[in-house]
Design an enzyme around this catalytic site. Structure first.
Site, mmCIF file in Angstrom:
data_model
loop_
_atom_site.group_PDB
_atom_site.id
_atom_site.type_symbol
_atom_site.label_atom_id
_atom_site.label_comp_id
_atom_site.label_asym_id
_atom_site.label_seq_id
_atom_site.Cartn_x
_atom_site.Cartn_y
_atom_site.Cartn_z
ATOM 1 N N GLU A 167 -5.400 -6.032 -12.026
ATOM 2 C CA GLU A 167 -5.394 -7.088 -10.886
ATOM 3 C C GLU A 167 -6.368 -6.816 -9.823
ATOM 4 O O GLU A 167 -6.924 -7.944 -9.377
ATOM 5 C CB GLU A 167 -3.665 -6.780 -10.355
ATOM 6 C CG GLU A 167 -2.770 -7.345 -11.169
ATOM 7 C CD GLU A 167 -1.438 -6.747 -10.919
ATOM 8 O OE1 GLU A 167 -0.326 -7.067 -11.637
ATOM 9 O OE2 GLU A 167 -1.304 -6.020 -9.831
ATOM 10 N N ASP A 297 10.676 6.873 -9.475
ATOM 11 C CA ASP A 297 9.325 7.628 -10.006
ATOM 12 C C ASP A 297 9.482 9.247 -10.284
ATOM 13 O O ASP A 297 8.969 9.852 -10.788
ATOM 14 C CB ASP A 297 8.132 7.302 -9.247
ATOM 15 C CG ASP A 297 7.841 5.604 -9.598
ATOM 16 O OD1 ASP A 297 8.557 5.075 -10.536
ATOM 17 O OD2 ASP A 297 6.763 5.060 -9.027
ATOM 18 N N ALA A 315 8.955 -0.446 -11.258
ATOM 19 C CA ALA A 315 10.008 -0.753 -9.973
ATOM 20 C C ALA A 315 11.579 -0.990 -10.748
ATOM 21 O O ALA A 315 12.352 -0.497 -9.883
ATOM 22 C CB ALA A 315 9.466 -2.080 -9.345
#
Length: 421
Positions: A167, A297, A315
């Site tokens: 990205e 995480d 997420a």
């Protein structure tokens, strides 16, 4: 029941939200920042396409009016499981149940020079530092007469072929095309390269082969130089060194190559598993201690047969674990049986550039690319923001950027350093 949650990211905040208005449960959320932020969009803050406030929101504002939720600003220093107490940077807290939702931090794989000189991409602070560093290097390049030094200032190397690396490199490529020559006419004859490097043999390794292929093609068309099977070994004297002997000279090494969990004083070694993640059972209870849980995480859960090596650090895992643990805390209060955690994969996605993205859905196994995938990515990330205010601000900034191919947020803002008297 006094529950202390360490960390207000996806896992911790969803756990706290699910426990609102539970009269028999008192929740204290502890975080070293006084705000929640949305990690999937920090690269857009780093590239000056979103303001920091568009993806962040103060905890105290969010908790206002919720009588059984409290916030404590502080950093965890140590844990005393026997005393059911934690020590923070500004005092102690007692608990009945402690929940680690501390996420992960950037891993440099033991490379000291990379840690000192590369630009990480993990926190909102990192994003602002990256924005400042890149803008300052552009200003230096604009007045630099030495072509070799100018090339180093303009060359960007992004390490890590996951969603963040893809990205941010796509964003840099579009900025070079639509913004650089317009706002920096002094650089119209300069060479500026964007490299995306990864030690593996494919971009977006956890995604489908179609997504990997489409992403590589789209980035290449944007002008990004993709180097696979190229593991970074050092970054010294403005030079990125690779395992195969190649080098790239640059002032801008963006590090998006790996994460690792944190180790906390007072927690026994038996509580940790692979990647320094806290090893838990199917209820997210940490091994070798009582009344301590880990989600998101920072946890590696054993017992989910679909994920024998642990769940991915994404997420959706954090959100679902937070919600499931909240239901189990409610069940404890009501003396009802607990529900083991089972991850429901909702798919994965990555944006590459304007009208370019890839989306994989698990059931049925569908793959999308191009404009439709780009629209899905925008929609999912927009509704995932924590408040309507965040959504409206982000939507407005995206619309401006889409039609103008630009944003007006490229300010170098840094705290003034004053001498202490």
């Amino acid at each position: 029941m006094k529950i202390v949650i360490i960390g207000g990211g996806f896992a911790g905040l969803n756990l706290a939200k699910e426990l609102v208005n539970q009269p028999q449960i008192q929740v204290t959320l502890v975080d070293k920042n006084n705000y929640n932020f949305f990690p999937p969009l920090i690269y857009q803050v780093a590239t000056a396409f979103l303001e920091p406030s568009s993806i962040s929101y103060p905890f105290r504002k969010f908790f206002a009016g919720k009588k059984n939720l409290q916030f404590r600003l502080g950093e965890l220093l140590s844990v005393s499981p026997a005393e059911k107490k934690i020590t923070l940077s500004n005092g102690d807290l007692d608990y009945d149940y402690l929940v680690f939702a501390t996420g992960a931090e950037t891993s440099y794989f033991g490379m000291e020079n990379v840690m000192k000189n590369a630009i990480p991409m993990k926190t909102l602070n990192d994003a602002i530092e990256m924005r400042n560093a890149l803008l300052k290097n552009l200003e230096k390049a604009a007045i630099c007469k030495d072509m070799r030094k100018r090339r180093k200032l303009l060359t960007i190397v992004v390490a890590g072929g996951g969603p963040t690396g893809v990205e941010v490199s796509g964003m840099f490529a579009e900025m070079r095309k639509n913004i650089l020559l317009k706002e920096y006419p002094e650089l119209d004859t300069s060479v500026s390269n964007v490299y995306l490097v990864d030690g593996g043999d494919a971009l977006l390794a956890p995604m489908s082969k179609d997504s990997q292929k489409d992403t590589l093609e789209a980035l290449t068309k944007l002008g990004v130089v993709v180097k696979l099977n190229s593991r970074v070994t050092d970054y010294v004297d403005d030079t990125v060194h690779f395992e195969n002997g190649e080098t790239i000279k640059t002032k801008n090494l963006i590090w998006a190559a790996g994460v690792t969990a944190k180790i906390f004083e007072g927690m026994p070694k038996e509580s940790y598993g692979r990647g320094r993640r806290m090893a838990t059972d199917v209820y997210n209870k940490v091994n070798a201690v009582d009344n301590i849980y880990a989600i998101g995480d920072t946890a590696i859960l054993a017992g989910d047969t679909n994920f024998p090596d642990g769940h991915p650090q994404v997420a959706q895992v954090a959100i679902q674990q937070g919600l499931n643990l909240a239901k189990n805390f409610k069940a404890m209060v009501a003396n009802k049986p607990l529900k083991p955690f089972a991850y429901k994969d909702k798919g994965s996605m990555a944006i590459i550039g304007k009208n370019k993205a890839v989306v994989d859905l698990p059931s049925p196994k569908w793959h999308f690319k191009g404009f439709f995938a780009w629209f899905i990515w925008l929609f999912v990330h927009l509704i995932s923001l924590i408040t309507y205010r965040n959504r409206l601000n982000t939507f407005w900034n995206w619309m401006v950027a889409y039609f103008a191919k630009d944003q007006s947020l490229r300010m170098i803002i840094r705290p003034e350093k004053r001498q202490q008297s």
